[in-house]
Scaffold this motif. Structure first.
Motif, PDB file in Angstrom:
ATOM      1  N   THR A 390       0.841  -1.182   0.000  1.00 11.80           N
ATOM      2  CA  THR A 390       0.000   0.000   0.000  1.00 11.80           C
ATOM      3  C   THR A 390       0.889   1.249   0.000  1.00 11.80           C
ATOM      4  N   THR A 391       0.316   2.358  -0.406  1.00  6.48           N
ATOM      5  CA  THR A 391       1.071   3.587  -0.651  1.00  6.48           C
ATOM      6  C   THR A 391       1.757   4.105   0.617  1.00  6.48           C
ATOM      7  N   GLY A 392       3.019   4.506   0.456  1.00  3.37           N
ATOM      8  CA  GLY A 392       3.775   5.123   1.536  1.00  3.37           C
ATOM      9  C   GLY A 392       4.962   4.311   1.986  1.00  3.37           C
ATOM     10  N   LEU A 393       4.993   3.022   1.586  1.00  7.93           N
ATOM     11  CA  LEU A 393       6.108   2.156   1.955  1.00  7.93           C
ATOM     12  C   LEU A 393       7.059   2.041   0.773  1.00  7.93           C
ATOM     13  N   ALA A 394       8.325   2.315   1.014  1.00  2.67           N
ATOM     14  CA  ALA A 394       9.333   2.201  -0.044  1.00  2.67           C
ATOM     15  C   ALA A 394       9.848   0.769  -0.060  1.00  2.67           C
ATOM     16  N   ILE A 395       9.471   0.003  -1.094  1.00  5.36           N
ATOM     17  CA  ILE A 395       9.778  -1.426  -1.127  1.00  5.36           C
ATOM     18  C   ILE A 395      10.336  -1.818  -2.483  1.00  5.36           C
ATOM     19  N   ASN A 396      11.326  -2.697  -2.484  1.00  3.68           N
ATOM     20  CA  ASN A 396      11.904  -3.214  -3.714  1.00  3.68           C
ATOM     21  C   ASN A 396      10.996  -4.322  -4.248  1.00  3.68           C
ATOM     22  N   SER A 397      10.481  -4.178  -5.453  1.00  2.85           N
ATOM     23  CA  SER A 397       9.494  -5.110  -5.990  1.00  2.85           C
ATOM     24  C   SER A 397      10.083  -6.491  -6.262  1.00  2.85           C
ATOM     25  N   ASN A 398      11.394  -6.572  -6.408  1.00  7.78           N
ATOM     26  CA  ASN A 398      12.034  -7.864  -6.691  1.00  7.78           C
ATOM     27  C   ASN A 398      12.428  -8.617  -5.426  1.00  7.78           C
ATOM     28  N   THR A 399      12.970  -7.905  -4.441  1.00 11.79           N
ATOM     29  CA  THR A 399      13.494  -8.572  -3.243  1.00 11.79           C
ATOM     30  C   THR A 399      12.612  -8.396  -2.020  1.00 11.79           C
ATOM     31  N   GLY A 400      11.727  -7.396  -2.028  1.00 10.62           N
ATOM     32  CA  GLY A 400      10.918  -7.100  -0.858  1.00 10.62           C
ATOM     33  C   GLY A 400      11.630  -6.271   0.186  1.00 10.62           C
ATOM     34  N   GLU A 401      12.867  -5.848  -0.083  1.00 11.27           N
ATOM     35  CA  GLU A 401      13.590  -5.026   0.882  1.00 11.27           C
ATOM     36  C   GLU A 401      12.855  -3.704   1.092  1.00 11.27           C
ATOM     37  N   ILE A 402      12.696  -3.332   2.364  1.00 13.69           N
ATOM     38  CA  ILE A 402      12.022  -2.087   2.717  1.00 13.69           C
ATOM     39  C   ILE A 402      13.066  -1.026   3.021  1.00 13.69           C
ATOM     40  N   ASP A 403      12.972   0.111   2.352  1.00 13.72           N
ATOM     41  CA  ASP A 403      13.827   1.264   2.642  1.00 13.72           C
ATOM     42  C   ASP A 403      13.143   2.034   3.763  1.00 13.72           C
ATOM     43  N   THR A 404      13.559   1.773   4.992  1.00 10.28           N
ATOM     44  CA  THR A 404      12.860   2.353   6.145  1.00 10.28           C
ATOM     45  C   THR A 404      12.956   3.866   6.171  1.00 10.28           C
ATOM     46  N   SER A 405      14.129   4.408   5.834  1.00  7.61           N
ATOM     47  CA  SER A 405      14.310   5.862   5.926  1.00  7.61           C
ATOM     48  C   SER A 405      13.484   6.598   4.882  1.00  7.61           C
ATOM     49  N   ALA A 406      13.136   5.914   3.791  1.00  4.05           N
ATOM     50  CA  ALA A 406      12.348   6.554   2.737  1.00  4.05           C
ATOM     51  C   ALA A 406      10.855   6.286   2.880  1.00  4.05           C
ATOM     52  N   SER A 407      10.466   5.548   3.915  1.00  2.00           N
ATOM     53  CA  SER A 407       9.068   5.181   4.119  1.00  2.00           C
ATOM     54  C   SER A 407       8.404   6.129   5.102  1.00  2.00           C
ATOM     55  N   MET A 408       7.117   6.295   4.934  1.00  6.94           N
ATOM     56  CA  MET A 408       6.326   7.129   5.842  1.00  6.94           C
ATOM     57  C   MET A 408       5.856   6.285   7.015  1.00  6.94           C
ATOM     58  N   ALA A 409       5.744   6.898   8.171  1.00  8.40           N
ATOM     59  CA  ALA A 409       5.177   6.205   9.321  1.00  8.40           C
ATOM     60  C   ALA A 409       3.741   5.810   9.019  1.00  8.40           C
ATOM     61  N   GLY A 410       3.389   4.578   9.379  1.00 12.47           N
ATOM     62  CA  GLY A 410       2.030   4.119   9.123  1.00 12.47           C
ATOM     63  C   GLY A 410       1.952   2.607   9.077  1.00 12.47           C
ATOM     64  N   ASN A 411       0.761   2.091   8.777  1.00 10.85           N
ATOM     65  CA  ASN A 411       0.504   0.662   8.691  1.00 10.85           C
ATOM     66  C   ASN A 411       0.331   0.276   7.218  1.00 10.85           C
TER      67      ASN A 411
END
Length: 520
Positions: A390-411
């Motif tokens: 869902t919108t707001g999470l910075a995620i790599n579509s191939n590996t699923g790695e989450i870029d925490t610093s580029a993500s917005m706080a939320g669920n």
């Protein structure tokens, strides 16, 4: 059960009731491949699901250059199975957006019977051998692709029969006498679902897989069948049935009709060449084949079964008339049209019940702060799929790695999908917190928990209004979320296991404080 599967089943039930005219579904987008494009005797239509189906005995082409088989077993045709296999593939495509691999012998059985050892299949006619080889090579190509795409799958050898009772025989290379003698031993290793017995999602026994509530036969008993049980004054089906299709073995034993076992009636057990060769029976165990010869099991991760469908589910009516279709009709009610649709639904349900861990994945935690290291999930399913969120999470579509610093706080909901149109998918909830957000505004806020430790009721209060409270285990599993919108409230923890937990307070929907509690 995933939402797409539920939708498929509902769609099929509604369609079965409301269809007045019968319009065959669209063809799959994959082009046919042939051993010889000029003769088109052996046909392969590649698929994109973990299933391959073959039809050896429905062919119509009488090739004059090939010697007619004589003295090498029956030449009887399994009428309309060449149409049925194509319609099953099309209905899978209509329901799922994906379709099985299918392999078809278009030659008359009087010329080639590929479901036998080579000498019997070709009747020792050298000119026929290349087509026999091509038929099995196409099945091998399909199973190789399935393993590459999904890591496992199953093979169906599709046939027709006309014996009574009017049932669908599902054969696993387990004899009639063994089925009739009682509960199947889990030590049986020659069945063509040996791999599934040893590696199924619900840890079911062989007996449960063969005739339990989610066996292939039982799914036929409970799927569709409305049209089939209505036409011909309801005489196609016995036992006063109004839905489904009788199948053996299955879990059905009602109204004087025991389909859990053949009970001495005619039954095709699946001890034929194609099923044994391409199924997953123990490769060190030999099977004496019907039709002559013997063969060790195929081993591997592709399970096999032979389905012999009764004649009355294969009637055409006028649905397939005209040169744009198969240009074939009969004077019966068009049961094949509806049966192909229901067969496709059975396939969908069977994969979901026994094979569908294709998209299993897991992040180590359920909550990550924007200051945390970027997490990458562990994929226990099939690699090579696609991640999204869902919108707001910075995620790599191939590996699923989450870029925490580029993500917005939320669920967020993270989805991993494989297969056609992402039909197979799994989700996991992830929360991103921002410990740097509004620190100054929270410094003067106090949060109290009592009693701590607690045996049940946990009270909390603050000098500010709390939006909500979340309780997590130490490994990040979310236990509860309590909407508060006040400066005090409580929660009953008596039903959770004893141990240590984290309680997080949210003010204005932002994480303000996390505290440790102990449940005794």
């Amino acid at each position: 059960m995933n939402s797409k599967l539920l939708y498929t089943i509902i769609f099929t039930l509604i369609f079965s009731f409301l269809s007045v005219g019968q319009t065959p579904p669209a063809s799959v987008p994959e082009a046919s491949q042939y051993h010889d494009i000029n003769k088109k005797y052996i046909e392969y239509i590649p698929g994109n699901l973990p299933i391959v189906i073959s039809a050896p005995h429905g062919g119509k082409i009488v090739a004059n250059e090939l010697t007619t088989r004589s003295g090498c077993g029956t030449n009887e045709e399994d009428n309309n199975t060449d149409i049925l296999i194509r319609e099953i593939q099309k209905h899978c495509y209509a329901q799922m957006g994906g379709y099985p691999h299918i392999v078809i012998n278009n030659l008359s059985r009087s010329k080639l019977d590929p479901n036998r050892i080579e000498s019997v299949a070709t009747c020792n006619n050298a000119a026929t051998v290349p087509y026999y080889t091509a038929y099995n090579d196409f099945i091998d190509s399909a199973t190789t692709q399935i393993i590459a795409d999904y890591g496992k799958g199953f093979y169906i050898d599709l046939h027709g029969q006309s014996h009574t009772p009017k049932r669908i025989d599902v054969g696993y290379n387990i004899s009639t006498s063994t089925l009739d003698s009682g509960t199947l031993s889990n030590t049986i290793e020659h069945s063509t679902i040996e791999n599934l017995k040893n590696n199924n999602l619900q840890n079911l026994t062989l007996d449960q897989l063969v005739r339990g509530s989610q066996s292939f036969g039982q799914l036929f008993q409970t799927t569709g069948g409305t049209y089939y049980n209505t036409v011909s004054s309801g005489l196609y089906q016995q036992c006063g049935r109004s839905d489904g299709y009788r199948a053996v073995p299955s879990n059905y034993n009602t109204g004087g009709c025991n389909d859990t076992t053949p009970n001495g009636s005619s039954y095709f057990s699946g001890n034929y060449y194609s099923n044994v060769r391409h199924g997953s029976g123990d490769p060190s165990t030999s099977t004496s084949l019907s039709g002559g010869g013997s063969l060790n099991g195929g081993g591997g991760v592709i399970d096999g079964m032979m389905t012999e469908v009764n004649r009355d589910v294969r009637h055409l009516g006028s649905v397939y008339s005209g040169t744009t279709s198969y240009n074939r009709t009969d004077s019966k009610d068009p049961t094949l049209y509806y049966f192909a649709q229901d067969y496709a639904t059975v396939i969908v349900g069977y994969i979901d019940a026994h094979y569908n861990d294709f998209t299993d994945f897991n992040y180590d935690l359920a909550i990550y702060d924007t200051t945390a290291s970027d997490p990458t999930p562990t994929i226990s399913g099939v690699s090579g799929g696609t991640f999204s969120s869902t919108t707001g999470l910075a995620i790599n579509s191939n590996t699923g790695e989450i870029d925490t610093s580029a993500s917005m706080a939320g669920n967020y909901v993270v989805t991993y999908e494989v297969g056609p149109n992402g039909f197979y998918n799994t989700t996991q909830n992830i929360e991103i917190t921002d410990s740097t957000l509004g620190l100054e505004s929270f410094n003067d806020k106090s949060f109290k928990l009592f009693p701590n430790p607690t045996t049940g009721i946990l009270n909390f209060e603050s000098n500010t209004d709390i939006s909500y409270v979340k309780i997590h285990s130490f490994i990040g599993q979310e236990i509860n979320t309590i909407e508060v919108n006040s400066n005090r409230s409580s929660v009953d923890l008596s039903t959770i296991e004893n141990g240590s937990y984290l309680v997080s307070f949210y003010v204005n929907n932002q994480l303000a404080k996390t505290k440790l509690i102990i449940k005794n």
